[in-house]
Design an enzyme around this catalytic site. Sequence first.
Site, mmCIF file in Angstrom:
data_model
loop_
_atom_site.group_PDB
_atom_site.id
_atom_site.type_symbol
_atom_site.label_atom_id
_atom_site.label_comp_id
_atom_site.label_asym_id
_atom_site.label_seq_id
_atom_site.Cartn_x
_atom_site.Cartn_y
_atom_site.Cartn_z
ATOM 1 C CD GLN A 51 -1.526 0.062 1.111
ATOM 2 O OE1 GLN A 51 -1.471 0.945 0.071
ATOM 3 N NE2 GLN A 51 -3.144 -0.177 1.290
ATOM 4 C CG LEU A 92 -6.663 -1.674 -1.845
ATOM 5 C CD1 LEU A 92 -5.685 -1.818 -3.038
ATOM 6 C CD2 LEU A 92 -7.955 -2.015 -2.322
ATOM 7 C CG HIS A 133 -4.790 6.906 2.311
ATOM 8 N ND1 HIS A 133 -6.229 6.488 3.113
ATOM 9 C CD2 HIS A 133 -4.181 5.809 2.213
ATOM 10 C CE1 HIS A 133 -6.230 5.188 3.252
ATOM 11 N NE2 HIS A 133 -5.005 4.693 2.479
HETATM 12 NI NI NI Z 1 -4.169 2.627 2.489
#
Ligand code: NI
Length: 167
Positions: A51, A92, A133
């Site tokens: 991410q 996020l 996740h």
């Molecule tokens: Ni996530």
Amino acid sequence: MTILDVLHFPDARLRKQAQAITNVDDSIRQLAKDMFATMHAESGIGLAATQVDVHKQIVVIDISAKGEQPLTLINPEIVEMQGSAKNEEGCLSVPDIHAEVDRAESIRVKALNENGEAIELEAEGLLAICIQHELDHLKGKLFVDYLSPLKLKRLRDKLKKQKKQNN
Ligand code: NI
């Protein structure tokens, strides 16, 4: 500590496969610190390196969201899964979107910690869901991939609308 930029869906870099970490050194520990700072700045409970556009197998988790239960998992692997649990998830990388996802209820995970030591842990409830996740992120998978085509269409429409409002 540095607050890192978080990639947002549908950025193609979120689809990259993370590589195993061969040497848990100071640069990896610094990355983990920066990831915790980034996650806490955005009130998240988990963040995968993917991410923040670093394609290495490391995730940070803190289900307290307050720095009370920090967990760093390097080269994590789920070795056992049991039961099923459905929970509303967010991410996020997909701001303002929440959706129910089917997950295993309890899991057993093998990983290295921030000192490069092998650890094994059992998790259930929110922690188990969070780990599943985050590990998906390392494989280029997002929670929205589990949505039905109809829900995914609604999500894309919502994102289009948000984009228009921001322009
Ligand atoms: Ni996530």
